[in-house]
Write a protein that holds these residues in place. Structure first.
Motif, PDB file in Angstrom:
ATOM      1  N   UNK A   1       0.822  -1.212   0.000  1.00  0.00           N
ATOM      2  CA  UNK A   1       0.000   0.000   0.000  1.00  0.00           C
ATOM      3  C   UNK A   1       0.854   1.260   0.000  1.00  0.00           C
ATOM      4  N   UNK A   2       1.981   1.196   0.675  1.00  0.00           N
ATOM      5  CA  UNK A   2       2.835   2.373   0.763  1.00  0.00           C
ATOM      6  C   UNK A   2       3.415   2.802  -0.562  1.00  0.00           C
ATOM      7  N   UNK A   3       3.399   1.912  -1.532  1.00  0.00           N
ATOM      8  CA  UNK A   3       4.032   2.177  -2.826  1.00  0.00           C
ATOM      9  C   UNK A   3       3.074   2.804  -3.828  1.00  0.00           C
ATOM     10  N   UNK A   4       1.785   2.803  -3.505  1.00  0.00           N
ATOM     11  CA  UNK A   4       0.800   3.283  -4.475  1.00  0.00           C
ATOM     12  C   UNK A   4       0.322   4.677  -4.093  1.00  0.00           C
ATOM     13  N   UNK A   5      -0.262   5.361  -5.082  1.00  0.00           N
ATOM     14  CA  UNK A   5      -0.636   6.762  -4.903  1.00  0.00           C
ATOM     15  C   UNK A   5      -1.724   6.969  -3.872  1.00  0.00           C
ATOM     16  N   UNK A   6      -2.517   5.956  -3.573  1.00  0.00           N
ATOM     17  CA  UNK A   6      -3.635   6.129  -2.649  1.00  0.00           C
ATOM     18  C   UNK A   6      -3.190   6.378  -1.216  1.00  0.00           C
ATOM     19  N   UNK A   7      -1.934   6.074  -0.901  1.00  0.00           N
ATOM     20  CA  UNK A   7      -1.442   6.205   0.467  1.00  0.00           C
ATOM     21  C   UNK A   7      -0.345   7.271   0.516  1.00  0.00           C
ATOM     22  N   UNK A   8      -0.308   8.024   1.607  1.00  0.00           N
ATOM     23  CA  UNK A   8       0.486   9.241   1.646  1.00  0.00           C
ATOM     24  C   UNK A   8       1.988   8.985   1.640  1.00  0.00           C
ATOM     25  N   UNK A   9       2.443   7.807   2.079  1.00  0.00           N
ATOM     26  CA  UNK A   9       3.885   7.577   2.117  1.00  0.00           C
ATOM     27  C   UNK A   9       4.511   7.656   0.731  1.00  0.00           C
ATOM     28  N   UNK A  10       3.755   7.313  -0.283  1.00  0.00           N
ATOM     29  CA  UNK A  10       4.235   7.469  -1.660  1.00  0.00           C
ATOM     30  C   UNK A  10       4.620   8.925  -1.911  1.00  0.00           C
ATOM     31  N   UNK A  11       3.735   9.844  -1.541  1.00  0.00           N
ATOM     32  CA  UNK A  11       4.004  11.266  -1.774  1.00  0.00           C
ATOM     33  C   UNK A  11       5.084  11.796  -0.834  1.00  0.00           C
ATOM     34  N   UNK A  12       5.101  11.331   0.407  1.00  0.00           N
ATOM     35  CA  UNK A  12       6.129  11.797   1.339  1.00  0.00           C
ATOM     36  C   UNK A  12       7.525  11.528   0.791  1.00  0.00           C
TER      37      UNK A  12
END
Length: 624
Positions: A448-459
């Motif tokens: 989940x962390x790798x996809x755009x739906x979760x904020x860690x991707x953007x962080x």
């Protein structure tokens, strides 16, 4: 500081109050603010942390997918240089500027007789960067441009200064700093932009190309250019304010209210420059970054001719600290997301925060975040003290309302010399820490962390620019050498470290203090060695030296803070300080595997969840 936080109560790191959940920033600001400053600021920072945690956090994710768009020409082919912003970003802007994110550090806010220290601007940037580090870039440059005008303008640009420091969003203009040119990059002395004085228009006109311009349509842009017959290199550069709008046609600064009410500028009111395109960037989508061709753009000289680079460094110092504050904010959000996920995610019948490896990771992420935050806001204190002295105000005691004290009281000159060394170190180290922390937070989330739906991707995408903005790690490392050579910065540095180590007396800190003192002596030996070597060898060692300075200074700072907390009956920070020393400065046999170290298991609740530890209980807790 309150009871332990149960992160299992939260679903994710949004729709929460970032100020309430971040006890590290609360501790550091209580330490560096005067008592009356903190009493005024605390409810406002809490309210801002709540706004950022709710509205700004949601806006930032939307803007990441629907960022600013550039319309260089209108349908008739005339230059309009219009940047279209999504409504969500405009709402975020209003929420920040109306709350004094820039204004409070320059003009006395309501309820106070004098401005807040510049550290307060950095604290609000820190909280903002929990949600939108991209928008923090315009905020930082607005404060930086205001600082430059405060220092060097003769009063002729007072309208621009007042708009940069306005507390009313409708009256605000933003700042920018156009330094980079395609052929120069980090070599600012290679600037080719030319400035010629236009007698008829009674202004300067700039011609040239700027290659990496963040906040491209700012009304308060500062740019460097070379006047006629000026020497080559940085010594020949002058600084100019280049408005987005033609100042004569627009009738003065073109504010946020003008933009919202009147829409795009008429082509005749556009200053003589062309925004070629916006960069397609990895992250920080909320700040439009592009390429600008200056085509005889009207500009105003700021300060003295051929002193532009030296004057611009005042803005650069604040920008680098802003970069470091943003890094700490990203680390704080990444850590928060990791704590919440680990407290809720079940695997093999347990939440994953119960497993030893995850516990150790979360402990060390928390220690890194607290160490970075302590270092950055100690440097912010020095910066604020220096600026307060230059404004002619009395130095303020940073006496803590909880009974501890910061090592305040440096003279303005010593504060300047020390901050000249520590600012590049702060930016260099924390930017790298932000990337590493965001990367691991993504791993904690799993796929989940790798996809755009979760904020860690953007962080992670947003963090990746932080080692580049305001000077790469190599450039900053060379700046450390210059601070040591030209400013004799090693002298106030030595005094600051020695003073802190002398304050540490509790047995629970004794072993760590001895380690730091030993490493401090080795660092001094390294400084003496480099002073006797040729420039090539010194440069080869500069990056290692910069990191060494961070480790030793931060360790001494955390130990001093831990001692003060012990005297108040609180033991938790001693665990954080000891762990930082063990991780960064101790040599451990067999990489620690044979040590029997169970620190992460036995201290997890204290370090990660802020569980209170009494001083008496420290003896029962391992110190590594």
């Amino acid at each position: 500081m309150g009871s332990a936080i149960d992160y299992g109560e939260f679903e994710e790191g949004r729709h929460v109050n970032y100020w309430d959940l971040d006890r590290a920033i609360r501790r550091e600001l209580r330490r560096i603010y005067a008592a009356d400053e903190f009493a005024w600021a605390e409810p406002r920072l809490s309210e801002f942390g709540d706004v950022v945690g709710h509205t700004v956090a949601d806006n930032a994710d939307y803007v990441d997918d629907h960022g600013p768009e550039l319309e260089t020409y209108d349908k008739h082919g005339d230059v309009v240089n219009r940047v279209r912003y999504p409504a969500e970003l405009l709402e975020t802007e209003r929420l920040a500027y109306d709350r004094g994110i820039v204004a409070d550090a320059f003009e006395a806010p309501p309820g106070r007789d004098e401005p807040m220290p510049l550290a307060h601007n950095l604290a609000m940037q820190y909280l903002l960067s929990y949600a939108d580090p991209g928008f923090d870039c315009p905020v930082a440059m607005t404060a930086g441009a205001a600082l430059v005008l405060e220092k060097f303008d003769d009063g002729s640009l007072s309208e621009y200064y007042e708009a940069l420091t306005s507390r009313d969003y409708e009256a605000v203009i933003e700042g920018a700093m156009f330094l980079t040119e395609k052929q120069g990059g980090s070599d600012v002395g290679a600037t080719e932009t030319r400035a010629e004085y236009d007698e008829e228009a009674d202004c300067w006109r700039l011609t040239g190309e700027k290659w990496f311009c963040s906040n491209i349509d700012a009304e308060g842009t500062l740019a460097l250019a070379r006047t006629e017959d000026a020497p080559e290199g940085t010594d020949g550069l002058s600084m100019f304010l280049v408005p987005h709008a033609d100042p004569d046609a627009a009738g003065g600064p073109w504010t946020k209210g003008d933009r919202l009410e009147d829409g795009p500028l008429d082509p005749d009111a556009v200053n003589e420059q062309r925004y070629r395109r916006l960069k397609d960037k990895l992250g920080t989508i909320s700040v439009p970054t592009g390429e600008v061709e200056l085509e005889g753009a009207k500009a105003y000289l700021v300060g003295e001719e051929e002193r532009g680079f030296k004057e611009m460094t005042e803005m650069l110092n604040l920008e680098r600290l802003s970069n470091a504050a943003a890094s700490c904010g990203i680390m704080g959000r990444a850590l928060l997301e990791s704590k919440i996920h680990a407290a809720n995610r079940e695997a093999f019948g347990e939440t994953i925060d119960q497993y030893p490896l995850m516990r150790e990771d979360l402990v060390d992420m928390a220690v890194d975040h607290e160490a970075a935050t302590a270092f950055v806001f100690e440097v912010a204190r020095l910066f604020s003290e220096r600026e307060r002295a230059e404004r002619g105000a009395e130095p303020r005691s940073a006496e803590s309302t909880s009974g501890g004290t910061a090592s305040a009281g440096e003279g303005a000159e010593d504060a300047y010399r020390l901050m000249r060394l520590l600012i590049p170190v702060a930016k260099l180290r924390t930017a790298r820490m932000a990337v590493d922390t965001a990367s691991y937070a993504m791993e904690v989330q799993g796929g989940n962390g790798y996809v755009d739906d979760f904020v860690t991707n953007r962080l992670l995408r947003d963090a990746q620019v932080l080692p580049i903005w305001e000077g790469t790690e190599n450039i900053l490392s060379l700046d450390v050498l210059r601070a040591l050579e030209r400013e004799d910065a090693h002298e106030p540095f030595r005094e600051a470290v020695e003073r802190r180590l002398e304050s540490v007396t509790h047995p629970a800190l004794e072993d760590a203090a001895e380690t730091v003192e030993s490493e401090f002596h080795d660092l001094e030996t390294a400084l003496v060695t480099l002073a006797g070597e040729d420039a090539e060898y010194a440069q080869l060692s500069a990056k290692r030296l910069a990191h060494y300075v961070f480790d030793v200074f931060t360790a001494a700072l955390l130990l001093e803070e831990a001692q003060a907390k012990i005297e108040d009956g609180e033991g938790r920070l001693a665990l954080v300080a000891n762990r930082f020393v063990a991780n960064e400065l101790e040599d451990r046999d067999a990489r620690g595997i044979t040590s029997g170290d169970r620190f992460a298991l036995e201290s997890f609740d204290a370090v990660v969840r802020y569980e209170a530890i009494s001083v008496a209980d420290l003896e029962a807790v391992p110190t590594v």
